[in-house]
Design an enzyme around this catalytic site. Sequence first.
Site, PDB file in Angstrom:
ATOM      1  NE  ARG A 124      -4.287  -1.770   1.623  1.00 51.04           N
ATOM      2  CZ  ARG A 124      -5.287  -2.093   2.421  1.00 51.04           C
ATOM      3  NH1 ARG A 124      -5.231  -1.784   3.699  1.00 51.04           N
ATOM      4  NH2 ARG A 124      -6.334  -2.724   1.944  1.00 51.04           N
ATOM      5  CD  GLN A 129      -2.945   5.821  -3.744  1.00 44.35           C
ATOM      6  OE1 GLN A 129      -3.261   6.567  -4.676  1.00 44.35           O
ATOM      7  NE2 GLN A 129      -2.936   6.236  -2.491  1.00 44.35           N
ATOM      8  CG  ASP A 132      -5.033  -1.605  -2.695  1.00 49.41           C
ATOM      9  OD1 ASP A 132      -5.265  -2.815  -2.468  1.00 49.41           O
ATOM     10  OD2 ASP A 132      -5.055  -0.737  -1.803  1.00 49.41           O
ATOM     11  CB  SER A 135      -8.363  -0.909  -1.965  1.00 49.20           C
ATOM     12  OG  SER A 135      -7.503  -0.838  -0.852  1.00 49.20           O
ATOM     13  CE1 TYR A 232      -4.077  -4.850   5.234  1.00 48.15           C
ATOM     14  CE2 TYR A 232      -1.732  -4.346   5.276  1.00 48.15           C
ATOM     15  CZ  TYR A 232      -2.874  -4.696   4.578  1.00 48.15           C
ATOM     16  OH  TYR A 232      -2.800  -4.891   3.226  1.00 48.15           O
TER      17      TYR A 232
END
Length: 370
Positions: A124, A129, A132, A135, A232
Amino acid sequence: MTVAVAVTRERREGEARAALTPDTVKTLIASGATVTVEAGTGQGSSIPDSAYVEAGAAVAPDLQTVLAGADILLKVRCPTAQEISALKPGAVVVGMLDPTRETATIEALTAARVTAFAMERVPRISRAQVMDALSSQANLAGYRAVIEAASAFGRGFPMMMTAAGTVAPAKVFIMGVGVAGLQAIATARRLGAVVTATDVRPATKEQVESLGAKFLAVDDEEFRNAQTAGGYAKEMSAEYQAKQAALVGEHLKKQDIVITTALIPGRPAPRLVTADQVATMKPGSVLIDLAVETGGNVEGAQADQAVTTANGATILGFSNLPARIAADATALYARNLAAFVGLLIKDGALAPDLEDEILKAALVTGEGSA
């Protein structure tokens, strides 16, 4: 010289997503690749074979034809034994490989001398991005969880004022405020529910409140330090869990809908709601467990089943919510994959730089991997 990219039909039960869309086929072809797609690959995502052909891909009738000479195999989930055996040594597999649980598949890929990258392990960082996948898929899962809850709930979500009386808004409690949880909050709010949320990471409080929901947590020193550098959640102490459970237990008694989304990478899902707590909830209440595939947040949740408790609550465990919104999930995941493949191809040749921080983090088999 061009790089041969292959996409096969997903064979896992209930998996409706595909690894590429016609738009991402065009992206890969522009980067110097050829693309071959197995017939029927996009059926679950409303993509006909003809759309892939129009985008420039070849559509092959069977697995062996698709994988013959393939340099890169793109998957949603793990490849099957048949797919692995058809790959040439030195080929690359990219997908949501779940390496901590799919150990037999990882061993088979290693034995076949295939280099494999797990999209779950993309770091991350800003540069990654667009890759990802966790996500992109969690965002849709959070949305779909609320839709499934609304379907199972015997009442409406918003306050409704009628000549016959007023209908009170539903009370929705989101447990775990990652990407899925935040989207669940936003969706439930759009539908008019009164929303509360909880998470062990203190940074999420502001996010929850910015969406118009109320944050619920035991605010002590452990809570204020309960987040890893990667963003996390840490596993909390038994003492904290007991205090949080008492607070949550009282709150659950008043809720109509509970959606749990808490996951710890590489470990079983934390237990957030016990059977005793479920037993205190109102008849007709609904619990949606998004972590059921890794053990479940709600005691009594069963994968892809509806469980009705003695007190009239319903527990729904969904192992693959993104597949229930497959067209959008495919579109987003395919863009994640196309961006990742961009790191594997250089000047029209397969040339992954395994010192690249993204590839190094995602590598699970092949040179330099265990």
